[in-house]
Design an enzyme around this catalytic site. Structure first.
Site, PDB file in Angstrom:
ATOM      1  N   GLU A   1     -35.852  20.039 -34.339  1.00 38.59           N
ATOM      2  CA  GLU A   1     -35.332  21.394 -34.558  1.00 38.59           C
ATOM      3  C   GLU A   1     -33.967  21.536 -33.909  1.00 38.59           C
ATOM      4  OE1 GLU A   1     -38.247  24.516 -34.140  1.00 38.59           O
ATOM      5  OE2 GLU A   1     -36.711  25.909 -33.448  1.00 38.59           O
TER       6      GLU A   1
ATOM      7  N   GLU B   1     -42.557  24.255 -28.676  1.00 37.66           N
ATOM      8  CA  GLU B   1     -41.952  24.857 -27.483  1.00 37.66           C
ATOM      9  C   GLU B   1     -43.016  25.551 -26.635  1.00 37.66           C
ATOM     10  OE1 GLU B   1     -38.611  27.262 -28.629  1.00 37.66           O
ATOM     11  OE2 GLU B   1     -37.602  25.614 -29.653  1.00 37.66           O
TER      12      GLU B   1
END
Length: 605
Positions: free
Chosen positions: A269, A163
Site C-alpha cells: 500500500e 495496519e
C-alpha cells in the site's frame, strides 16, 4: 485501464496508456446486518456502526453467526451472495491480465469483536476477542477455499491484518479497521496456517502484517518468535513513511539477503496527495533501491482527492480527471514487467531492470532539475550492445499543481474556540476548563478531526489571537504552546492576530499590527511552524520586508485588498517582479503602468 497494456479511450476522446497491473487485493469484509442471540443467551445483538463510515466502505462479510464452521453450504450461517460487486471486479481484473490475487482483512466479522464495531474499539485498543482468534482464522480460510472452488479466484496469499498495530482505529472511524497487537497476531497466524492446511490450501501463503511504516514492520517482526516467523511466507509493509524509515534494515532483517530470514517483501500500500507524481517516483525508487520488494501496489487507484491516480466520486459513481501521477507510474509498470530482474545501480534516481528472456534492458530515471541533464550509463557488461542497437525512449514531465488549497480554522477575536482558550472567559469546571491543557483541548480536537478529513496536500491554517491585552488573559507564551501542539496534529500554518475576546480594551491606543507581526516571528521561531503576519499591511514594500526579515512565511492582506482590487498588480510593479502572472485576457499588458494606461484610454472613449 489498470490491467491492460493497450491504449484506452477515456472520456472526452482522451487516449491514455493502460498500466498493465497484474496484482489485485481482495478485501474480505466484516459487516453484516443480521440479528444474533447475544453470547449470554438472554438478549439480541446487531453490528454497531460508526457514525462516520460511508456506506461504500462497509464491506459485506460472508459468515453471519459463527455456526456451521464445517458446512459452508449452510445458507443460514453463510451468505455467499454478499459483496458481489467486489467479486465481479476481481473477475474482470482476471479477464484483463491479473494473475496474482491476495486476500486481506481490514476487520474480522463484527460478531468476533468486543464492541461489535468493525471500525475499531472506543479507545483504539484491542478489539478482536481472544476466544475469536481461531474463528477469525477459520473465516479467512473458508473464504479462500470457497473462492477457489466456486468463483475461480485462487489467492496466492492471505493477509489477516491491515495496519493492525495502529491505535488510530476507533469506533468513530471512517472505514473498517481493527487493532490487533503483536501477541494476538501471533496466535492468529498460527491458527491461520492450521486452518488453511486443514482445507487443503497448503499452497496458499500466509503473509503479514501490513504495518503502515517500515519502522513499525521492523519492530513487529522482531517481536515474533521463531515459530511464527517460519509460518509467515512473505512480509507485507505499507510505504507511509515516504522518504524516511528503515527500508534497508527491514530488508536485512527479513529479506533474502545474507543474514535475513529469507522472506520476500511486498509493499502492499502506497499513496499520497501530490498529483504531480514526483513523490510517487521518488518513493518507489527508494523502495526498489533499499527494500527490494517483489511487488509494489498503489492504494485505491480510483477514489476522491489527489491521492488517487484517477479522481472519482464513489458516492456519485462519477469518473473524473487523471492525476498526472498516473502517467508517472506508467513509466515504471508499463516497462518493468513481471519476471524481470531489478539490477543494482549506484543512483537513487535510477531503476534498471533486465528481461533475460527477451534480452531487454529497461532504465527509468528521475530528473528533479528544472532543466534537462545528461546522464551517462555504464553498459559495458552488456556485450551485445552496438551502434545499431535500437533504443526507445519515453518521457513524462511531472506537472506541479501550483494552486494552494487552504482551510483556516478561526480560533481568534472572541469566536467560539477563542472563548475556550482564554482564561478570561473560560470559567468551566470540566475537562475543557481550568488548566492550559484543558482550555486547549477543544481547539486541538477540532484541528485533529479536520486534518484527518481533508486531503494531505491541503494546507490547514489556524487563526489565533496571540494575546487578549488583558490581565490574567491569554498571552504569547500560551500561543507558542498552542502552536506546538497544533503542529504535532498536522496544522501547517498559524495566522497571528490579536484581541477581540475581552471588552473594554482601548485598541486605538495600541499598535496592534506591529505587535502581531512581532508575535508571528516569535511563534514561527519557538514553535517551529510557519506563520502569517496580518494587520495594516497596506504597502507592498512593508509586506516584502516582513517576509525578508523572517517575521513570517506569509503575509495576509485584507482591507487593503478590499480597498484596491488591483493591489497585486501594483505590488508587482513596485517590487519590479516580472514573474507575476496576469489573467489571460491581460496577457498583452506588461505591468501596472500598461494596465492603468488601458483603463485611462477606456475611460476617455
Amino acid at each position: 485501464m489498470m490491467f491492460t497494456l493497450k491504449w484506452i479511450d477515456y472520456h472526452n476522446n482522451q487516449s491514455v496508456p493502460g498500466l498493465g497491473l497484474n496484482i489485485a487485493r481482495y478485501n474480505v469484509g466484516g459487516c453484516s446486518w443480521n440479528t444474533l442471540i447475544s453470547r449470554n443467551g438472554t438478549t439480541t445483538e446487531r453490528m454497531v456502526e460508526s457514525p462516520n463510515i460511508p456506506k461504500f466502505r462497509q464491506m459485506e462479510g460472508y459468515w453471519l453467526d459463527g455456526k456451521s464452521e464445517d458446512n459452508p453450504d449452510d445458507y443460514r450461517s453463510w451468505n455467499w451472495t454478499a459483496d458481489s460487486r467486489q467479486r465481479q471486479m476481481v473477475g474482470k481484473a482476471q479477464d484483463r491480465g491479473v494473475d496474482q490475487l491476495e486476500m486481506f482483512s481490514n476487520s474480522p466479522m463484527w460478531w468476533m469483536l468486543a464492541n461489535l464495531n468493525p471500525s475499531g474499539a472506543g479507545d483504539g485498543g484491542e478489539n478482536l476477542r481472544p476466544d475469536a482468534y481461531r474463528k477469525f482464522a477459520a473465516y479467512l480460510a473458508t473464504v479462500a477455499k470457497y473462492a477457489r472452488d466456486r468463483w475461480n479466484m485462487t489467492f496466492v496469499s492471505v493477509e489477516p491484518f491491515n495496519e493492525a498495530t495502529s491505535w488510530g482505529w476507533t469506533s468513530q472511524g471512517s472505514q473498517e479497521a481493527c487493532h490487533i497487537g503483536p501477541e494476538a497476531q501471533q496466535q492468529v497466524i498460527r491458527y491461520l496456517r492450521q486452518e488453511l492446511d486443514g482445507r487443503g490450501l497448503r499452497d496458499v501463503l500466509v503473509s503479514a502484517s501490513d504495518d503502515n511504516t517500515y519502522d513499525g514492520a521492523v519492530k513487529l517482526w522482531k517481536s515474533f518468535p521463531r515459530d511464527v516467523r517460519q509460518l509467515v511466507a512473505r512480509v507485507n509493509v505499507h510505504g507511509y513513511q515516504y522518504a524516511y524509515g528503515q527500508r534497508k534494515e527491514l530488508y536485512e532483517l527479513v529479506g533474502t539477503g545474507a543474514g535475513g530470514d529469507g522472506k520476500k517483501l511486498w509493499n502492499t500500500e502506497y499513496g499520497e496527495g501530490d498529483p504531480s507524481g514526483i513523490p510517487l517516483a521518488q518513493n518507489l525508487m527508494l523502495d526498489l533501491f533499499w527494500l527490494h520488494p517483489t511487488a509494489w501496489i498503489y492504494w485505491q487507484t480510483f477514489d476522491g482527492s489527489d491521492w488517487r491516480l484517477i479522481v472519482t466520486n464513489p458516492a456519485e459513481k462519477q469518473l473524473g480527471r487523471l492525476n498526472h501521477k498516473y502517467y508517472v507510474l506508467s513509466q515504471f509498470c508499463r516497462h518493468i514487467r513481471k519476471g524481470m530482474q531489478i539490477l543494482s545501480t549506484d543512483r537513487l534516481n535510477t531503476v534498471a531492470a533486465y528481461d533475460y528472456q527477451h534480452k531487454r534492458l529497461v532504465i527509468v530515471s528521475l530528473n528533479l532539475d528544472q532543466s534537462s541533464v545528461n546522464i551517462t550509463y555504464d553498459l559495458t557488461m552488456f556485450a551485445n550492445i552496438t551502434e545499431r542497437t535500437v533504443v526507445s525512449r519515453w518521457t513524462t514531465q511531472p506537472k506541479n499543481d501550483k494552486r494552494l488549497y487552504l482551510i483556516e480554522l478561526h480560533y481568534a477575536h472572541g469566536y467560539f474556540v477563542n472563548t475556550f482558550l482564554s482564561p478570561a472567559t473560560n470559567q468551566r469546571q470540566d475537562k475543557y476548563g481550568g488548566s492550559l491543557a484543558n482550555r486547549m483541548r477543544l481547539g486541538l480536537e477540532i484541528a485533529d478531526k479536520v486534518r484527518q478529513a481533508i486531503p494531505a496536500d491541503t494546507v490547514l491554517a489556524v487563526r489565533i489571537s496571540f494575546t487578549d491585552y488583558a490581565d490574567n488573559g491569554w498571552e504569547l507564551k500560551q500561543s507558542v504552546e498552542l502552536a506546538k501542539q497544533l503542529k504535532a496534529l498536522g496544522v501547517d500554518l498559524i495566522d497571528v492576530s490579536s484581541g477581540g475576546v475581552v471588552s473594554g480594551i482601548g485598541y486605538e491606543f495600541l499598535d496592534t499590527s506591529k505587535q502581531q507581526h512581532s508575535a508571528a516571528a516569535v511563534i514561527q521561531l519557538e514553535a517551529g511552524i510557519r506563520t502569517a503576519a496580518v494587520g495594516k499591511i497596506r504597502d507592498p514594500l512593508m509586506a516584502e520586508k516582513l517576509l525578508r526579515d523572517n517575521c513570517s512565511t506569509f503575509v495576509f492582506i485584507g482591507r487593503a485588498f478590499l480597498n484596491d482590487p488591483h493591489w497585486p498588480y501594483r505590488a508587482s510593479d513596485q517590487l519590479k517582479d516580472r514573474s507575476f502572472t496576469y489573467p489571460k485576457p491581460y496577457d498583452w499588458c506588461i505591468g501596472w503602468t500598461a494596465y492603468m494606461k488601458w483603463r485611462k484610454d477606456l475611460d476617455n472613449k
